[in-house]
Design a protein around this motif. Structure first.
Motif, PDB file in Angstrom:
ATOM      1  N   VAL A   1      -3.482   3.259  -2.441  1.00  0.00           N
ATOM      2  CA  VAL A   1      -3.558   2.431  -3.638  1.00  0.00           C
ATOM      3  C   VAL A   1      -2.831   1.136  -3.349  1.00  0.00           C
ATOM      4  CG1 VAL A   1      -2.917   2.238  -6.053  1.00  0.00           C
ATOM      5  CG2 VAL A   1      -3.624   4.441  -5.140  1.00  0.00           C
TER       6      VAL A   1
ATOM      7  N   THR B   1       0.846  -1.180   0.000  1.00  0.00           N
ATOM      8  CA  THR B   1       0.000   0.000   0.000  1.00  0.00           C
ATOM      9  C   THR B   1       0.891   1.242   0.000  1.00  0.00           C
ATOM     10  OG1 THR B   1      -1.657  -1.224   1.250  1.00  0.00           O
ATOM     11  CG2 THR B   1      -1.888   1.148   1.191  1.00  0.00           C
TER      12      THR B   1
ATOM     13  N   LEU C   1       0.891   5.787  -0.528  1.00  0.00           N
ATOM     14  CA  LEU C   1       0.093   6.999  -0.383  1.00  0.00           C
ATOM     15  C   LEU C   1       0.358   7.892  -1.590  1.00  0.00           C
ATOM     16  CD1 LEU C   1      -1.827   8.273   1.645  1.00  0.00           C
ATOM     17  CD2 LEU C   1       0.112   9.384   2.689  1.00  0.00           C
ATOM     18  N   THR C   2      -0.686   8.220  -2.341  1.00  0.00           N
ATOM     19  CA  THR C   2      -0.537   9.059  -3.523  1.00  0.00           C
ATOM     20  C   THR C   2      -0.582  10.532  -3.141  1.00  0.00           C
ATOM     21  OG1 THR C   2      -2.892   9.142  -3.975  1.00  0.00           O
ATOM     22  CG2 THR C   2      -1.678   7.300  -4.942  1.00  0.00           C
TER      23      THR C   2
ATOM     24  N   GLU D   1      -2.846  12.649  -3.824  1.00  0.00           N
ATOM     25  CA  GLU D   1      -4.198  13.035  -3.413  1.00  0.00           C
ATOM     26  C   GLU D   1      -4.602  12.400  -2.083  1.00  0.00           C
ATOM     27  OE1 GLU D   1      -3.862  11.407  -6.545  1.00  0.00           O
ATOM     28  OE2 GLU D   1      -3.478  13.291  -7.563  1.00  0.00           O
ATOM     29  N   LYS D   2      -3.647  11.828  -1.371  1.00  0.00           N
ATOM     30  CA  LYS D   2      -3.873  11.173  -0.074  1.00  0.00           C
ATOM     31  C   LYS D   2      -4.778   9.962  -0.171  1.00  0.00           C
ATOM     32  CE  LYS D   2      -1.625  14.468   1.999  1.00  0.00           C
ATOM     33  NZ  LYS D   2      -0.220  14.410   1.848  1.00  0.00           N
ATOM     34  N   LYS D   3      -4.734   9.264  -1.303  1.00  0.00           N
ATOM     35  CA  LYS D   3      -5.502   8.038  -1.474  1.00  0.00           C
ATOM     36  C   LYS D   3      -4.579   6.847  -1.283  1.00  0.00           C
ATOM     37  CE  LYS D   3      -8.682   9.828  -4.955  1.00  0.00           C
ATOM     38  NZ  LYS D   3      -9.131   9.689  -6.332  1.00  0.00           N
TER      39      LYS D   3
END
Length: 112
Positions: free
Chosen positions: A58, A49, A51-52, A54-56
């Motif tokens: 993935v 996992t 963190l992108t 945009e704080k998503k």
């Protein structure tokens, strides 16, 4: 001098169908048709996992390795879709690993 292939064809046993998106529009303003590839790859599952921007979160579920360049008409692989092991996945990113002479040694596609 030839360069050794780092992803040997005998290691590629998993069937995959890829549709890689092209950048740009045709003369009618429509998106260009995707590049289609059907063949075998070396598929490795992952469960990571990240963190992108945009704080998503993935989850990258796997990577597919191919010997050589699977789509020479595309300079970069940016997005698309894949069907592997009966599951449809999105292409997160693609990478063309190059030899020192500029030829593509292998192609890697990360799937989510």
């Amino acid at each position: 001098m030839g360069w050794p292939c780092l992803v040997l064809p005998q290691w590629c046993q998993t069937e995959i169908c890829l549709e890689l998106d092209r950048e740009g529009l045709n003369e009618y303003g429509e998106p260009l048709e995707p590049v289609k590839y059907t063949g075998k790859c070396n598929y490795q599952d992952k469960a990571r996992t990240v963190l992108t921007a945009e704080k998503k979160l993935v989850e990258i579920t796997g990577s597919a390795l191919f010997p050589g360049d699977i789509c020479p008409e595309l300079p970069v692989i940016s997005s698309g879709a894949a069907v592997i092991l009966g599951v449809k996945r999105r292409v997160l990113e693609g990478r063309k690993a190059r030899n020192p002479d500029g030829t593509v040694n292998y192609t890697e596609v990360l799937l989510i």
